[in-house]
Write a protein that holds these residues in place. Structure first.
Motif, PDB file in Angstrom:
ATOM      1  N   GLU A 154      -9.920   3.602   8.003  1.00 10.63           N
ATOM      2  CA  GLU A 154      -8.661   2.951   7.917  1.00 10.63           C
ATOM      3  C   GLU A 154      -7.697   3.254   9.115  1.00 10.63           C
ATOM      4  OE1 GLU A 154      -6.942   3.523   4.128  1.00 10.63           O
ATOM      5  OE2 GLU A 154      -8.795   4.074   3.229  1.00 10.63           O
ATOM      6  N   ILE A 155      -6.932   2.210   9.735  1.00 14.11           N
ATOM      7  CA  ILE A 155      -6.034   2.694  10.620  1.00 14.11           C
ATOM      8  C   ILE A 155      -4.479   2.501  10.238  1.00 14.11           C
ATOM      9  CG2 ILE A 155      -5.153   2.169  13.235  1.00 14.11           C
ATOM     10  CD1 ILE A 155      -8.236   2.598  12.869  1.00 14.11           C
ATOM     11  N   ARG A 156      -4.025   3.682   9.827  1.00 15.24           N
ATOM     12  CA  ARG A 156      -2.562   3.847   9.000  1.00 15.24           C
ATOM     13  C   ARG A 156      -1.551   3.754  10.042  1.00 15.24           C
ATOM     14  NH1 ARG A 156      -2.546   4.212   2.965  1.00 15.24           N
ATOM     15  NH2 ARG A 156      -4.574   4.035   2.482  1.00 15.24           N
ATOM     16  N   ASP A 157      -0.409   4.132   9.528  1.00 18.37           N
ATOM     17  CA  ASP A 157       0.806   4.025  10.491  1.00 18.37           C
ATOM     18  C   ASP A 157       0.678   5.412  11.307  1.00 18.37           C
ATOM     19  OD1 ASP A 157       1.827   2.017   9.262  1.00 18.37           O
ATOM     20  OD2 ASP A 157       3.115   2.910   7.708  1.00 18.37           O
ATOM     21  N   THR A 158       0.391   6.576  10.906  1.00 26.09           N
ATOM     22  CA  THR A 158       0.557   7.552  11.660  1.00 26.09           C
ATOM     23  C   THR A 158      -0.931   8.235  12.216  1.00 26.09           C
ATOM     24  OG1 THR A 158       0.587   9.019   9.597  1.00 26.09           O
ATOM     25  CG2 THR A 158       2.573   8.341  10.739  1.00 26.09           C
ATOM     26  N   ALA A 159      -1.810   7.737  11.557  1.00 28.26           N
ATOM     27  CA  ALA A 159      -3.202   8.494  11.847  1.00 28.26           C
ATOM     28  C   ALA A 159      -4.484   7.566  11.225  1.00 28.26           C
ATOM     29  CB  ALA A 159      -3.208   9.666  11.244  1.00 28.26           C
ATOM     30  N   ALA A 160      -5.604   7.888  11.962  1.00 23.73           N
ATOM     31  CA  ALA A 160      -6.675   7.252  11.380  1.00 23.73           C
ATOM     32  C   ALA A 160      -7.206   7.879  10.192  1.00 23.73           C
ATOM     33  CB  ALA A 160      -7.520   6.790  12.426  1.00 23.73           C
ATOM     34  N   TYR A 161      -7.971   7.345   9.285  1.00 22.60           N
ATOM     35  CA  TYR A 161      -8.825   7.937   8.343  1.00 22.60           C
ATOM     36  C   TYR A 161     -10.353   7.603   8.112  1.00 22.60           C
ATOM     37  CZ  TYR A 161      -4.108   8.958   6.193  1.00 22.60           C
ATOM     38  OH  TYR A 161      -2.754   9.289   5.961  1.00 22.60           O
ATOM     39  N   ILE A 162     -11.066   8.690   8.023  1.00 26.57           N
ATOM     40  CA  ILE A 162     -12.648   8.236   7.788  1.00 26.57           C
ATOM     41  C   ILE A 162     -13.031   8.730   6.414  1.00 26.57           C
ATOM     42  CG2 ILE A 162     -14.865   8.396   8.749  1.00 26.57           C
ATOM     43  CD1 ILE A 162     -13.502   9.047  11.810  1.00 26.57           C
ATOM     44  N   HIS A 163     -13.624   7.725   5.864  1.00 29.66           N
ATOM     45  CA  HIS A 163     -14.381   8.488   4.374  1.00 29.66           C
ATOM     46  C   HIS A 163     -15.213   7.786   3.903  1.00 29.66           C
ATOM     47  CE1 HIS A 163     -11.623   5.880   2.020  1.00 29.66           C
ATOM     48  NE2 HIS A 163     -10.957   5.957   3.096  1.00 29.66           N
ATOM     49  N   ALA A 164     -16.180   8.229   3.160  1.00 33.05           N
ATOM     50  CA  ALA A 164     -17.113   7.499   2.624  1.00 33.05           C
ATOM     51  C   ALA A 164     -17.399   7.881   0.942  1.00 33.05           C
ATOM     52  CB  ALA A 164     -18.622   7.889   3.062  1.00 33.05           C
ATOM     53  N   GLY A 165     -17.398   6.948   0.188  1.00 32.40           N
ATOM     54  CA  GLY A 165     -17.665   7.438  -1.451  1.00 32.40           C
ATOM     55  C   GLY A 165     -16.183   7.713  -2.027  1.00 32.40           C
ATOM     56  N   GLN A 166     -16.351   7.740  -3.198  1.00 36.11           N
ATOM     57  CA  GLN A 166     -15.024   7.980  -3.805  1.00 36.11           C
ATOM     58  C   GLN A 166     -15.530   8.649  -5.253  1.00 36.11           C
ATOM     59  OE1 GLN A 166     -11.440   5.301  -3.886  1.00 36.11           O
ATOM     60  NE2 GLN A 166     -12.174   4.919  -5.797  1.00 36.11           N
ATOM     61  N   ASP A 167     -14.707   9.758  -5.735  1.00 37.53           N
ATOM     62  CA  ASP A 167     -15.037  10.214  -7.160  1.00 37.53           C
ATOM     63  C   ASP A 167     -13.911   9.458  -7.864  1.00 37.53           C
ATOM     64  OD1 ASP A 167     -17.049  12.368  -6.586  1.00 37.53           O
ATOM     65  OD2 ASP A 167     -15.550  13.075  -5.392  1.00 37.53           O
ATOM     66  N   LYS A 168     -14.349   9.574  -9.089  1.00 39.86           N
ATOM     67  CA  LYS A 168     -13.617   9.034 -10.377  1.00 39.86           C
ATOM     68  C   LYS A 168     -12.498   9.832 -10.536  1.00 39.86           C
ATOM     69  CE  LYS A 168     -14.962   7.000 -14.654  1.00 39.86           C
ATOM     70  NZ  LYS A 168     -14.159   6.178 -15.084  1.00 39.86           N
ATOM     71  N   GLY A 169     -11.171   9.202 -10.748  1.00 41.84           N
ATOM     72  CA  GLY A 169     -10.026  10.053 -11.000  1.00 41.84           C
ATOM     73  C   GLY A 169     -10.032  10.287 -12.412  1.00 41.84           C
ATOM     74  N   ALA A 170      -9.013  10.827 -13.044  1.00 44.31           N
ATOM     75  CA  ALA A 170      -8.830  10.920 -14.557  1.00 44.31           C
ATOM     76  C   ALA A 170      -8.320   9.700 -15.017  1.00 44.31           C
ATOM     77  CB  ALA A 170      -7.916  12.127 -14.716  1.00 44.31           C
ATOM     78  N   GLY A 171      -7.802   8.489 -14.491  1.00 45.27           N
ATOM     79  CA  GLY A 171      -7.465   7.377 -14.925  1.00 45.27           C
ATOM     80  C   GLY A 171      -5.997   7.715 -15.881  1.00 45.27           C
ATOM     81  N   GLY A 172      -5.824   6.461 -16.588  1.00 48.80           N
ATOM     82  CA  GLY A 172      -4.576   6.585 -17.498  1.00 48.80           C
ATOM     83  C   GLY A 172      -3.270   6.481 -16.645  1.00 48.80           C
ATOM     84  N   MET A 173      -2.496   7.012 -17.220  1.00 54.36           N
ATOM     85  CA  MET A 173      -0.908   6.914 -16.947  1.00 54.36           C
ATOM     86  C   MET A 173      -0.353   8.358 -16.448  1.00 54.36           C
ATOM     87  SD  MET A 173      -0.155   3.388 -17.493  1.00 54.36           S
ATOM     88  CE  MET A 173       1.200   3.209 -18.450  1.00 54.36           C
TER      89      MET A 173
END
Ligand code: ATP
Ligand code: MG
Length: 398
Positions: A154-173
């Protein structure tokens, strides 16, 4: 080259005018909890909250475990943050690949460029990064349809991010976004789960526990404190109010017909819950009741206690099987505490033949043998509060 945490929040609930409200609440919560792990810059942009450590003292492992417990986040991942140039991105990738892609057979790269001034467009970034991966790991192949892993650049405003895979968050509100409710917290399996489920919907949990000393022990109350400590890891600080119902139980035992003991006690609990909720600004009550689980949880019995409540009673476990409730209690780590064998006030003076289809007027007839107002008033005067925060418990004089 540093590692950061990316926290994604659900888009659906954040649409429209409420978006800013939820977003600032979530950022505040993430900031508050990341602070425990060291200095970090926490900010929101494009449905993502980034946690960017400010120095090496930041405990990345601890922080990453923590973000998985924050309601309102749907997915979390650790990412490499590099300078926004293709040289830095490819150098970062080379260093990062062995630890993240080793042993995998197929991959694809997805690039997102929110900074349109970046000299390469998304397909070009994908091509170049894919080439770096192929040259670093000789056995891996590209599979655009069903890859073992998707590498995101991801090329964002201030830096670039590299990542792979994602863990589930707790969800909800985010906790607090849906108001405050009073959880009737016993030492059992169900009520901590019920509280957790409502907290997940954004409810700030305040707890009420009834004790019946000397029929219930100090240790039984400690068990409930331990449960609230576990709950607070997700729900945040919990104020647990404790009220003694000893005199009420003795009066019921002395004057009323045995079959009605539990129902009468539960009606007193409701009255005291109304008063506690009023005093501490709770818009609803929460219980761990599940239809048909015990005699006091048939439709008729629930009605006999429900009529006393002067605000909504949320019973999130009402349609769940015990097995389903246990599954959640294991996940939130309250199960082992809940099954410790200590008595609850509901288990002292229990009738041998509790009414499963009680008739309201008969319950009221039994109740009229008691001085309800005085018993309630005196019990309410016994209220004291334990403030429970992340493994700590502090009793206040109140
Ligand atoms: P749990 O596992 O939550 O104890 P249970 O199936 O044992 O539930 P009961 O003991 O009938 O059911 O209690 C039903 C609900 O009433 C509980 O889920 C809880 O919300 C509330 N309750 C019971 N005992 C207490 C107590 N001592 N203090 C506060 N609330 C209580
Ligand atoms: Mg119980």
């Amino acid at each position: 080259m540093t590692e950061i945490i990316l926290c994604k929040y659900g888009e659906i609930v954040l649409k429209g005018a409420n978006r800013k409200f939820f977003e600032s609440m979530l950022v505040r919560e993430v900031k508050r909890r990341m602070y425990l792990y060291g200095p970090a810059d926490v900010r929101a942009a494009q449905s993502t909250i980034t946690v960017d450590p400010l120095d090496d003292s930041f405990d990345m492992e601890g922080a990453y475990d923590e973000v998985k417990k924050i309601f309102g986040l749907v997915g979390v991942s650790r990412a490499l943050k590099v300078e926004k140039s293709m040289e830095a991105i490819t150098a970062g990738l080379r260093a990062w690949i062995p630890g993240h892609l080793a042993g995998l057979k197929t991959f694809k790269v997805e690039a997102k460029r929110s900074d349109k001034a970046f000299p390469l467009n998304s397909p070009q970034i994908c091509d170049e990064c894919g080439g770096v991966i192929l040259s670093t790991l000789p056995h891996i192949r590209v599979d655009v349809h069903n890859p073992d892993v998707v590498v995101r650049v991801e090329i964002r405003d201030t830096a670039a991010y590299i990542h792979a895979g994602q863990d589930k968050g707790a969800g909800g509100m985010p906790v607090g976004s849906a108001g405050r409710a009073l959880l009737l917290l016993s030492g059992g399996i169900d009520s901590p789960v019920a509280g957790h489920m409502m907290a997940k919907r954004g409810v700030k949990i305040e707890a009420l526990h009834f004790e019946s000393f000397p029929y219930t022990s100090e240790r039984a109350r400690e068990k409930v404190v331990d449960l609230a400590k576990k709950m607070s890891l997700y729900c945040g600080e919990i104020h647990m109010h404790v009220i003694s119902v000893t005199k009420i139980q003795e009066a019921i035992n002395e004057h009323c017909e045995e079959d009605y003991f539990t129902l009468l006690l539960r009606r007193f609990m409701m009255r005291l819950a109304n008063m506690t909720a009023e005093k501490y600004g709770c818009g609803a009550l929460v219980t761990g009741e599940s239809l048909g689980q015990v005699a006091s949880q048939t439709m008729e019995a629930l009605n006999v206690t429900n009529v006393i409540a002067d605000r909504p009673v949320f019973r999130p476990c009402i349609g769940m099987d015990k097995e389903e409730i246990i599954e959640i209690s294991r996940r939130i780590d309250t199960f082992d505490i809940s099954i410790e064998p200590f008595e609850d006030c509901c288990t002292v003076f229990t009738p041998r033949h509790p009414r499963t289809k009680p008739v309201l007027w008969k319950v009221e007839r039994e109740e009229n043998k008691l001085d309800v107002d005085t018993l309630v008033k005196e019990a309410f005067e016994s209220l004291y509060t334990i403030k429970i925060t992340r493994g700590e418990a502090e009793t206040t004089g109140e």
